[in-house]
Scaffold this motif. Structure first.
Motif, PDB file in Angstrom:
ATOM      1  N   MET A 152      33.442  -2.972 -16.467  1.00  0.00           N
ATOM      2  CA  MET A 152      33.769  -2.314 -17.908  1.00  0.00           C
ATOM      3  C   MET A 152      33.707  -3.430 -18.362  1.00  0.00           C
ATOM      4  SD  MET A 152      37.635  -3.532 -16.475  1.00  0.00           S
ATOM      5  CE  MET A 152      37.106  -4.462 -17.722  1.00  0.00           C
ATOM      6  N   THR A 159      32.480  -6.218 -20.202  1.00  0.00           N
ATOM      7  CA  THR A 159      30.979  -6.125 -20.273  1.00  0.00           C
ATOM      8  C   THR A 159      30.609  -7.490 -20.698  1.00  0.00           C
ATOM      9  OG1 THR A 159      31.207  -5.919 -22.291  1.00  0.00           O
ATOM     10  CG2 THR A 159      30.492  -3.884 -20.650  1.00  0.00           C
ATOM     11  N   HIS A 187      24.043 -10.803 -14.338  1.00  0.00           N
ATOM     12  CA  HIS A 187      23.044  -9.096 -14.085  1.00  0.00           C
ATOM     13  C   HIS A 187      22.421  -9.047 -13.621  1.00  0.00           C
ATOM     14  CE1 HIS A 187      20.278  -6.262 -16.720  1.00  0.00           C
ATOM     15  NE2 HIS A 187      21.577  -5.827 -17.153  1.00  0.00           N
ATOM     16  N   GLU A 200      35.120 -10.976 -10.111  1.00  0.00           N
ATOM     17  CA  GLU A 200      34.686  -9.718  -9.607  1.00  0.00           C
ATOM     18  C   GLU A 200      35.813  -9.126  -8.995  1.00  0.00           C
ATOM     19  OE1 GLU A 200      31.354  -8.384  -9.572  1.00  0.00           O
ATOM     20  OE2 GLU A 200      30.901  -9.764 -10.504  1.00  0.00           O
ATOM     21  N   LYS A 215      37.876  -7.281 -12.048  1.00  0.00           N
ATOM     22  CA  LYS A 215      36.992  -6.579 -12.794  1.00  0.00           C
ATOM     23  C   LYS A 215      37.136  -5.288 -11.858  1.00  0.00           C
ATOM     24  CE  LYS A 215      33.024  -7.165 -13.557  1.00  0.00           C
ATOM     25  NZ  LYS A 215      31.326  -7.121 -13.727  1.00  0.00           N
ATOM     26  N   ASN A 273      40.592  -1.412 -13.271  1.00  0.00           N
ATOM     27  CA  ASN A 273      41.336  -0.373 -13.253  1.00  0.00           C
ATOM     28  C   ASN A 273      41.461   0.519 -12.290  1.00  0.00           C
ATOM     29  OD1 ASN A 273      38.511   1.057 -12.236  1.00  0.00           O
ATOM     30  ND2 ASN A 273      37.218  -0.651 -13.112  1.00  0.00           N
ATOM     31  N   ALA A 328      25.157   6.630 -14.804  1.00  0.00           N
ATOM     32  CA  ALA A 328      26.108   4.811 -14.523  1.00  0.00           C
ATOM     33  C   ALA A 328      26.800   4.038 -15.214  1.00  0.00           C
ATOM     34  CB  ALA A 328      24.702   4.059 -13.333  1.00  0.00           C
ATOM     35  N   GLU A 329      25.635   4.205 -16.827  1.00  0.00           N
ATOM     36  CA  GLU A 329      26.124   3.552 -17.563  1.00  0.00           C
ATOM     37  C   GLU A 329      27.926   4.109 -18.001  1.00  0.00           C
ATOM     38  OE1 GLU A 329      25.300   4.390 -22.024  1.00  0.00           O
ATOM     39  OE2 GLU A 329      23.356   3.015 -20.980  1.00  0.00           O
ATOM     40  N   GLU A 380      30.187   6.356 -16.556  1.00  0.00           N
ATOM     41  CA  GLU A 380      30.926   5.211 -15.359  1.00  0.00           C
ATOM     42  C   GLU A 380      31.743   4.304 -15.274  1.00  0.00           C
ATOM     43  OE1 GLU A 380      29.441   5.915 -11.015  1.00  0.00           O
ATOM     44  OE2 GLU A 380      29.669   7.305 -11.300  1.00  0.00           O
ATOM     45  N   ASP A 381      30.804   3.488 -15.957  1.00  0.00           N
ATOM     46  CA  ASP A 381      31.649   2.418 -16.659  1.00  0.00           C
ATOM     47  C   ASP A 381      32.518   2.383 -17.739  1.00  0.00           C
ATOM     48  OD1 ASP A 381      30.555   0.520 -14.537  1.00  0.00           O
ATOM     49  OD2 ASP A 381      29.387  -0.499 -15.860  1.00  0.00           O
ATOM     50  N   ARG A 403      35.424   3.210 -16.300  1.00  0.00           N
ATOM     51  CA  ARG A 403      36.277   2.760 -16.461  1.00  0.00           C
ATOM     52  C   ARG A 403      37.519   1.736 -17.029  1.00  0.00           C
ATOM     53  NH1 ARG A 403      31.709   1.643 -12.559  1.00  0.00           N
ATOM     54  NH2 ARG A 403      31.815   2.181 -10.866  1.00  0.00           N
ATOM     55  N   GLU A 404      36.618   1.675 -18.023  1.00  0.00           N
ATOM     56  CA  GLU A 404      37.141   0.934 -19.122  1.00  0.00           C
ATOM     57  C   GLU A 404      37.985   1.698 -19.830  1.00  0.00           C
ATOM     58  OE1 GLU A 404      34.423  -1.267 -21.694  1.00  0.00           O
ATOM     59  OE2 GLU A 404      35.901  -1.900 -22.642  1.00  0.00           O
TER      60      GLU A 404
END
Lengths: 379, 231
Positions: free
Chosen positions: A1, A3, A296, A371, A374, A378, B92-93, B95-96, B99-100
């Motif tokens: 989440m 980024t 990444h 990690e 992160k 959530n 997947a995108e 899902e992120d 989560r945010e």
């Protein structure tokens, strides 16, 4: 989440100006509390609110870390092994010898910046004079303003960044500056009518830089030079902390007016700061933390060893240095971290409080501190 | 947007034939058994029906769906919600993104919970984002829906009973649509908008809840057409 875009938040000139305007006043009102004699690994050391604002209010922690403090409603740093190693080294150091250089290295999110800031906190409590560079990216890649230097033709000045750095220095060392009587060693002529005479207090140089932003870059360079001289004369004990040191050895993004890429030697601020990397001074120490981007899957395997990050030029500058590896959490530290998160209400999902859930959190994130945060943020 | 337009997708949804587990065109031979990906369901089978478990032990098994997993933090509700929100198969995108959303809900609720001074005020806040989202969707779920039935040249919107599963899907869709209801670029604003809509729906306010009341009102006024369901 969270980024990667947020990790390396773009600092616009406006936000820099805002931080500059809103930085706390330098009143000396806090009562110093000494940390425990022998810090225990895995315990959390709280930072007092006024000390936090003085040390890291202008610049210091990354935006993600600031957000973490906000969510947890608590500002504390875990005592880790590299911090204790650093304290042991400092204890054994003979300060009459040339300054020792330490390089913190490790994977992304392992806690290099936190260790560095923990040492800054320790240094503040133990009467060191702090020179703290939190983000060289501001100087090398995205400075707020670029001006051609008048005193040294061909060099680039970043007035706003320099004034911010001076303000940062003044905030961090307000207690030290009020006690010590550092004097300017020679006469400096800023312009026809603005002169700092020999024997004036060093604070005058800082104040001049903050009020006359045009001369701020030169003032910062003079400040570092004078601090070096003062440390050599046993007037102060210097602690130079630099985050992301390896950025000094990559190609900068700053350009001249004619489109040429500027080298590090041509930037007044970076050039002055890089003189602190050498050990031609004594009565102090230098600690640098490396920066590596492994966020990444494409760059997950980028090497994070100091030799690869500092490059040959950096290796020559720092040689000989003491490498200190910042590893991921040990099992005990990870448990301590999860307990802390549970205590501060970050973990809400019932599964995350069961032994199985905790094992899963630790295993999935390989006990990497960032990690783990992160992942937990959530739940 | 009129009420009739906004309920259009319900009609499509209900008139579509129900999806049955494919047998005729399946790549798996008929002796293959359906998988049980969740550990808790496996344990349930072992403890309650040991004979059936013994039968399944050596029978060939169909591959599990790729959006299932055996994690402790897996939740079927979240999977269903991602299925509603996602676009162009980029699960997947999204899902992120969800989560945010959960992180921001928790951040907001925690800040307000800390600011509340009395224990009575504190009791109103739900700090677990997943529980909050589930309750918000439960608040938005309609009890009854309407369908368009043409009769003698006139199209009537006729009240119909609704399955729990469908009703939950409609609730999720409404919350997503309420957050989506702003000009482009929607992706940048969608996350905070979703956070806001979830907290609104949890407290019984907002666009999504209003849409539910509108639908209930329509069903109430058209009660007289109920017999068109079978005539």
């Amino acid at each position: 989440m969270l980024t990667t875009a947020r990790c390396v938040a773009k600092r616009s000139s406006l936000s820099l100006l805002k931080r500059f305007m809103c930085s706390p006043t330098n009143s000396v009102t806090s009562s110093i509390s000494m940390p425990p004699e022998k810090p225990i690994i895995g315990t959390f050391e709280p930072i007092k609110k006024d000390i936090y604002e003085r040390l890291f209010g202008v610049n210091g922690f990354e935006p993600v870390a600031v957000e973490l403090f906000e969510v947890l409603d608590d500002k504390s740093i875990m005592v880790r092994l590299p911090f204790i190693q650093l304290l042991e080294y400092i204890e054994k150091t003979d300060f009459d010898r040339p300054a020792n250089r330490y390089i913190l290295w490790g994977r992304q999110g392992a806690g290099k910046t936190f260790t560095l800031n923990h040492l800054a906190y320790w240094g503040y409590l133990n009467g060191f004079c702090l020179v703290h560079l939190a983000s060289p990216r501001d100087w090398l890649d995205e400075p707020a303003e670029i001006e051609v230097s008048e005193s040294r033709p061909g060099r680039l000045d970043f007035p706003l960044n320099a004034a911010l750095a001076l303000r940062h220095f003044k905030n961090q060392n307000s207690l030290f500056l009020s006690k010590s009587e550092l004097k300017v060693s020679q006469k400096y002529t800023w312009s026809l009518r603005e002169i700092t005479e020999q024997g004036e207090p060093l604070v005058n140089v800082i104040d001049h830089g903050i009020s006359r932003m045009k001369h701020a870059s030169d003032c910062y360079a003079v400040l570092l030079k004078e601090l070096k001289i003062a440390a050599n004369n046993n007037l102060c004990r210097l602690m130079v902390l630099a985050n992301d040191v390896n950025l000094f050895y990559k190609k900068p993004l700053v350009k001249h007016a004619d489109g040429r890429v500027a080298s590090v030697e041509e930037m007044t601020l970076a050039r002055a700061f890089m003189k602190m990397f050498k050990n031609d001074w004594k009565n102090g120490l230098f600690v640098g933390a490396t920066y590596v981007n492994q966020s990444h899957w494409k760059n997950r395997l980028t090497p994070y060893y100091p030799k690869a990050l500092l490059t040959d030029r950096g290796w020559e500058d720092f040689d000989p240095f003491i490498p200190i590896k910042v590893e991921n959490y040990s099992d005990m530290e990870a448990d301590s971290c999860l307990d802390y998160y549970t205590d501060k209400m970050l973990l809400q999902r019932p599964q995350s409080k069961t032994p199985e859930g905790r094992e899963e959190i630790k295993a999935i994130n390989a006990r990497n501190p960032f990690e783990m945060y992160k992942f937990c943020s959530n739940l | 947007m009129t009420i009739y337009q906004s309920f259009n997708f319900i009609n499509k949804l209900v008139t579509k034939s129900p999806v049955i587990y494919q047998v005729r065109w399946s790549v798996w031979p008929p002796m293959y058994v359906r998988p049980i990906p969740r550990r808790e369901n496996q344990l349930k089978l072992i403890n309650e029906e040991p004979d059936k478990f013994k039968e399944l032990t050596f029978s060939p098994i169909i591959a599990a769906p790729n959006d299932h997993n055996a994690s402790n933090f897996y939740d079927p509700f979240l999977r269903r919600f991602v299925n509603v929100v996602h676009r162009s198969g980029r699960k997947a995108e999204y899902e992120d993104m969800i989560r945010e959303v959960m992180y921001l809900i928790k951040k907001k609720q925690l800040a307000e919970w800390r600011a509340a001074d009395t224990p009575e005020k504190k009791a109103k806040f739900e700090l677990d984002p997943l529980v909050l989202m589930k309750k918000a969707v439960a608040n938005v779920k309609p009890v009854v829906i309407t369908k368009y039935i043409p009769k003698g040249g006139v199209t009537y919107s006729v009240p119909f009973p609704v399955l729990d599963k469908t009703s939950e899907y409609i609730g999720m869709k409404w919350i997503n649509r309420a957050a989506h209801d702003h000009p482009k670029p929607w992706r940048a604003i969608h996350v905070p908008a979703l956070v806001r809509e979830f907290i609104f729906a949890f407290n019984g306010e907002g666009k999504a809840i209003k849409q539910k009341y509108d639908l209930h009102k329509l069903a109430e006024t058209n009660k007289a057409y109920a017999h068109y369901r079978w005539d």
